[in-house]
Write an enzyme that holds these catalytic residues in place. Sequence first.
Site, short mmCIF file in Angstrom:
data_model
loop_
_atom_site.label_atom_id
_atom_site.label_comp_id
_atom_site.label_asym_id
_atom_site.label_seq_id
_atom_site.Cartn_x
_atom_site.Cartn_y
_atom_site.Cartn_z
N GLU A 77 -4.78 9.44 3.66
CA GLU A 77 -3.46 8.85 3.84
C GLU A 77 -3.53 7.33 4.01
O GLU A 77 -2.75 6.59 3.42
CB GLU A 77 -2.78 9.48 5.06
CG GLU A 77 -1.39 8.95 5.38
CD GLU A 77 -0.29 9.49 4.48
OE1 GLU A 77 0.88 9.22 4.76
OE2 GLU A 77 -0.60 10.18 3.49
N THR A 121 11.42 7.24 -8.44
CA THR A 121 10.28 7.23 -7.53
C THR A 121 9.88 8.63 -7.10
O THR A 121 8.84 8.81 -6.46
CB THR A 121 10.57 6.34 -6.30
OG1 THR A 121 9.33 6.03 -5.64
CG2 THR A 121 11.52 7.03 -5.33
#
Length: 526
Positions: free
Chosen positions: A352, A480
């Site tokens: 992440e 997106t």
Amino acid sequence: MTSFRRWFLAALAASTVKAGAVQKSDLQLPLSAVVYQAEVKDIFVTSYEAYQKYAWGYDDLLPVSETYYDGRNGWGASIADAMSTMDWFEQAVDHTANTDFTISHTSDTVSLFETTIRYIGGFLSAYELSGEKYPVLVEKAQDLADLMAYAWVGKQSIPYSHIDFTNNQPTLATTNIAEAGTLTLEWNRLSQYTGNSTYSTLAEKSVQHMIQMSTPLPGMPAQGINPKTGDAVGGYVTWGAGSDSYFEYLIKYARLTNTDDNSYADAWLTAVDTSMKKLLRFSSVDNWLYLADYDDNKKIRHVGSHLACFYGGNWILGGKLTNNETLVSLGLQLTDACWNTYASTITGIGPEVFAYSSSDGNYTGDTPPSQEQLDFYHKHGFYITASDYYLRPEVLESNFYAWRVTGDPKYYNNAVSATISFKKYLPANVAYAGIYDVNRVDSDKIDDMESFWFAEALKYMYLTFDDPDHISLDEYVFNTECHPFKAPPAKSSYGSGSGPHPMPSQPFSPERAPLPAVSPMPTFLR
């Protein structure tokens, strides 16, 4: 670094800013593509059939506990996000037609950003891809937009980020430039299909305000913004969460609409130029190229994230649209560095958040790296600071752009590697789940299968193995959330054609206030 900057500036200034083809001509898939495309389809079908069994009509499947979670108002986010990709299209349309989107099915307020990119984007893209046969999809998108329009209060240009659908009142709080600046593609397309220009006018008003506002760096607004005053909150600049899709949409909106207003493409070129001058950093190990953050104290933070790794694909796309191979080359280098975060872990899946060192140090704004992190850095050119993988798509997204634009087999092979890793490490009790530690083969699973697993991660992988003429980058623009919109033939030029166009210098004096959480993991999973 100085000579590199001079070379880049010369290349940028010399660009004729003429749009050429985005995709490589005569791109040929390896014979094995059909095998790996079938593997990705199997992951999708397994995931969606489990969703149908354990979570139908709710937002997310919880694949470990075999139940559901409503994090997007209980309207069936996974259905909306999967709709344009799946074989159960009629079933999904029927669910959508029979869902009341004028009330939240949970006690939560409605996110302007998330609802736009997932529901409105998903419905309108599916409407297009199905040959405009299901007008109910436009009607439901309009139901949502009509209520979310209350996020703009009075004459304010910037919308609030959340709306209470029970009373049409916004939550009066700070927002960020991604939440306020990632509406133009979807709301413009809604105006096109409804004949009501209000939607595109509202979305454009917000972006135009941000293009023209005072900024801590030329062309790069601060992450936070106060809708009431329209002023920046803090001075943090990043291509990561909270800012990311504002920059992404500047060049995409210019391409999707072929607008004669050059300010969108010019703003994107200015942000890229500033990023080159201020944010580009090479790691001191292996020379990987990253985009750093710039904090409130005007210090460079040597940090990166899975979310920010969309930037490689965005620079590749923008470079092709502006006929600037320098930008394409930089985008490919950024993509390669992000892929390295996958290639360097035991699972072959990226973390992440990560950090690195460069010639100007290793400041991250957080605690210095441990010896274990330093040892990892000296092997791989980055070190992990948050080890989870939450089914995110951005590295796969940039890799898809790199494959379609260059045809370099390494990008195809990257997608193969990801497919194998996902099949090996992500299966849960049912379907697939993220993992808490990408550097452990026995990591615990994250008990949430976010809807973007369908919309983005699996779609980008599937399209990498698909016929390049299907959903061509010369014919479609992705929102997106990876929902494709049909684009008109490209213009001969995007932008004003003479390099970056920073706005006249204005004093930057930001407000101080708490910033909203950006792309958080649900509380019950932490």
